[in-house]
Design an enzyme around this catalytic site. Structure first.
Site, PDB file in Angstrom:
ATOM      1  CG  ASP A   1     -10.043  -4.129  -1.327  1.00 48.83           C
ATOM      2  OD1 ASP A   1     -11.034  -3.884  -0.611  1.00 48.83           O
ATOM      3  OD2 ASP A   1      -8.875  -3.925  -0.945  1.00 48.83           O
TER       4      ASP A   1
ATOM      5  CG  ASP B   1      -6.080  -2.324  -3.544  1.00 54.43           C
ATOM      6  OD1 ASP B   1      -6.443  -1.349  -4.224  1.00 54.43           O
ATOM      7  OD2 ASP B   1      -6.765  -2.786  -2.613  1.00 54.43           O
TER       8      ASP B   1
ATOM      9  CE  LYS C   1      -4.048   1.722   2.414  1.00 53.64           C
ATOM     10  NZ  LYS C   1      -5.182   1.356   3.246  1.00 53.64           N
TER      11      LYS C   1
HETATM   12  C1  RNT Z   1      -6.535  -1.973   2.453  1.00 48.36           C
HETATM   13  C2  RNT Z   1      -6.326  -3.144   1.566  1.00 48.36           C
HETATM   14  C3  RNT Z   1      -7.032  -4.390   1.964  1.00 48.36           C
HETATM   15  C4  RNT Z   1      -8.390  -4.106   2.516  1.00 48.36           C
HETATM   16  C5  RNT Z   1      -9.231  -5.317   2.724  1.00 48.36           C
HETATM   17  C6  RNT Z   1     -10.351  -5.034   3.663  1.00 48.36           C
HETATM   18  O1  RNT Z   1      -6.042  -0.820   1.951  1.00 48.36           O
HETATM   19  O2  RNT Z   1      -6.666  -2.810   0.265  1.00 48.36           O
HETATM   20  O3  RNT Z   1      -7.049  -5.281   0.918  1.00 48.36           O
HETATM   21  O4  RNT Z   1      -9.100  -3.237   1.704  1.00 48.36           O
HETATM   22  O5  RNT Z   1      -8.449  -6.361   3.087  1.00 48.36           O
HETATM   23 ZN    ZN Z   2      -6.828  -4.363  -1.210  1.00 48.96          ZN
END
Ligand code: RNT
Ligand code: ZN
Length: 416
Positions: free
Chosen positions: A324, A257, A226
């Site tokens: 997500d 993500d 992240k």
């Molecule tokens: C958080 C991450 C993670 C969560 C979920 C709830 O920034 O993206 O994946 O959103 O696990």
């Molecule tokens: Zn995520």
């Protein structure tokens, strides 16, 4: 919707794509096999069933649209309803806090496969395979640091939690005869300037080594980075570099993500690099908007680019597609349907790309021709193919699902 018209439009589309050497029936066959892992946490704003405490860990849901799922039955009903309005196949991605704890408090270092027994049964009954996640947030021991906490007792607690989650994922995978993908994302970070960055990363690395020491056959680990969390803006222990390094060295699946990168960074472009060094990639398809990484996925350039790259890399068997996002300001069921269908639409468009011709142009240095065809391809009748995909899957075509969601809201969610 007029079925005859949908079929007519489809036939015309099939002919048009054939002119470009694309076999639409084959594309539909391929799309039918792709499973999209739907995140369970859109239904209840990431609350789960463990406690009624606040959502912590640098993630936030904003909005208070009525009707969120309050218990396991409501959540299951919502997921099944959403799934009935989405074509193709879906899996369900669970967080540890969504266990069936039978009204008892089960702490994170006590969780066992038995707490997911009813989920496994439900999955089998409804043809929905399960994926899984450790949960480091929303717990008195979450703090700012979990797996990278210098306090041994706290770090050990989260190591134990993560090990147990892997055992649960292994059992899910064994039972469903298909590996359960277990994602590990921890919120660890710091709000302000951090002067011991190395130390926490060393601790996280050591924690992961301990967690992954046990080998399993029916689950797959993936690790998610992240940029920053809310209230943890200055330092993220599990940064992109950290997990790319860890994944490449230890052969772990890396989770991308789409909300976890700098705004002008192309997540799509990462695939062809990553896939050379890690076995597989997991996606959390989302939509970043300014500070928020989790708006409902739509068919935008970013999602389309990403799906195109999967197809162009011929990597459908090595890229797992999960969603997500969490929006508490609109109908939550609707949010699922919009995001899942948007992802599938982008994938379909990607599969319908006249790739052979485009690649020929590229190989010949025909830049104008490549750009021209890319532009024209945007307006090819993919929508008629999408409608046929929905029709064949017995789900509403086009915007017809709006009425179904409204009806469900009237009958079910508005009464919560
Ligand atoms: C958080 C991450 C993670 C969560 C979920 C709830 O920034 O993206 O994946 O959103 O696990
Ligand atoms: Zn995520």
């Amino acid at each position: 919707m007029n079925e005859a018209r949908i079929k007519q439009a489809y036939d015309i589309a099939v002919e048009r794509y054939a002119e470009l050497g694309i076999d639409v029936e084959k594309v539909l066959e391929k799309l039918q096999k792709v499973e999209i892992s739907m995140h369970c946490w859109q239904a209840d704003d990431v609350n789960g069933f463990e406690s009624s405490g606040d959502l912590t860990g640098g993630i936030q849901t904003t909005g208070n649209y009525p009707g969120k799922a309050r218990n396991i039955e409501e959540l299951r009903a919502d997921i099944l309803k959403a799934s009935s309005l989405i074509p193709g196949r879906q899996r369900l991605n669970l967080h540890e806090i969504y266990g069936d704890f039978g009204g008892k408090f089960v702490d994170r270092d006590e969780v066992e496969p038995k707490h997911f027994e009813s989920w496994m049964q439900w999955g089998a009954e409804n043809g929905m395979k399960l994926d899984f996640n450790t949960t480091s947030f929303s717990h008195p021991k979450s703090g700012d640091l979990s797996l990278s906490n210098p306090d041994k007792a706290i770090r050990d607690f989260w190591i134990e939690h993560s090990k147990r989650c892997r055992a649960i994922a292994e059992e899910m995978g064994r039972r469903q005869g298909d590996p359960c993908i277990m994602n590990l994302w921890v919120h660890d970070g710091s709000k302000d300037i951090t002067v011991n960055r190395m130390k926490y990363r060393e601790l996280l690395k050591d924690s992961l080594d301990q967690i992954f020491a046990q080998k399993y056959d029916n689950m797959k680990d993936c690790i998610e980075s992240k940029v920053f969390g809310i209230g943890l803006e200055s330092y993220t222990v599990g940064s992109n570099d950290f997990y790319i390094g860890y994944g490449a060295k230890n052969n772990k699946i890396v989770t991308l993500d789409t909300g976890h990168f700098h705004p002008t960074e192309s997540v799509a472009d990462k695939l062809s690099s990553l896939l050379l060094y890690v076995p597989e990639v997991m996606l959390h398809v989302s939509r970043p908007v300014r500070w928020d990484s989790d708006h409902v996925t739509i068919m935008n350039d970013e999602t389309l680019d990403l799906m195109q790259e999967i197809v162009r890399c011929d990597a459908l068997d090595r890229v797992h597609i999960g969603l997500d996002y969490f929006d508490a300001s609109i109908n939550r069921l609707g949010a699922y349907i919009i995001g899942t269908r948007a992802t599938q639409k982008c994938l379909l468009r990607a599969m319908l790309e006249p790739l052979a011709q485009l690649r020929e142009y590229e190989a010949n240095g025909q830049g104008f021709e490549r750009l021209a065809l890319l532009e024209e391809a945007k307006a090819l009748p993919w929508n008629a193919v999408w409608d046929m995909f929905c029709l064949r899957n017995n789900v509403p075509v086009g915007e017809a699902f709006i009425a179904d969601v409204q009806q469900y809201e009237k009958d079910v969610t508005s009464k919560r």
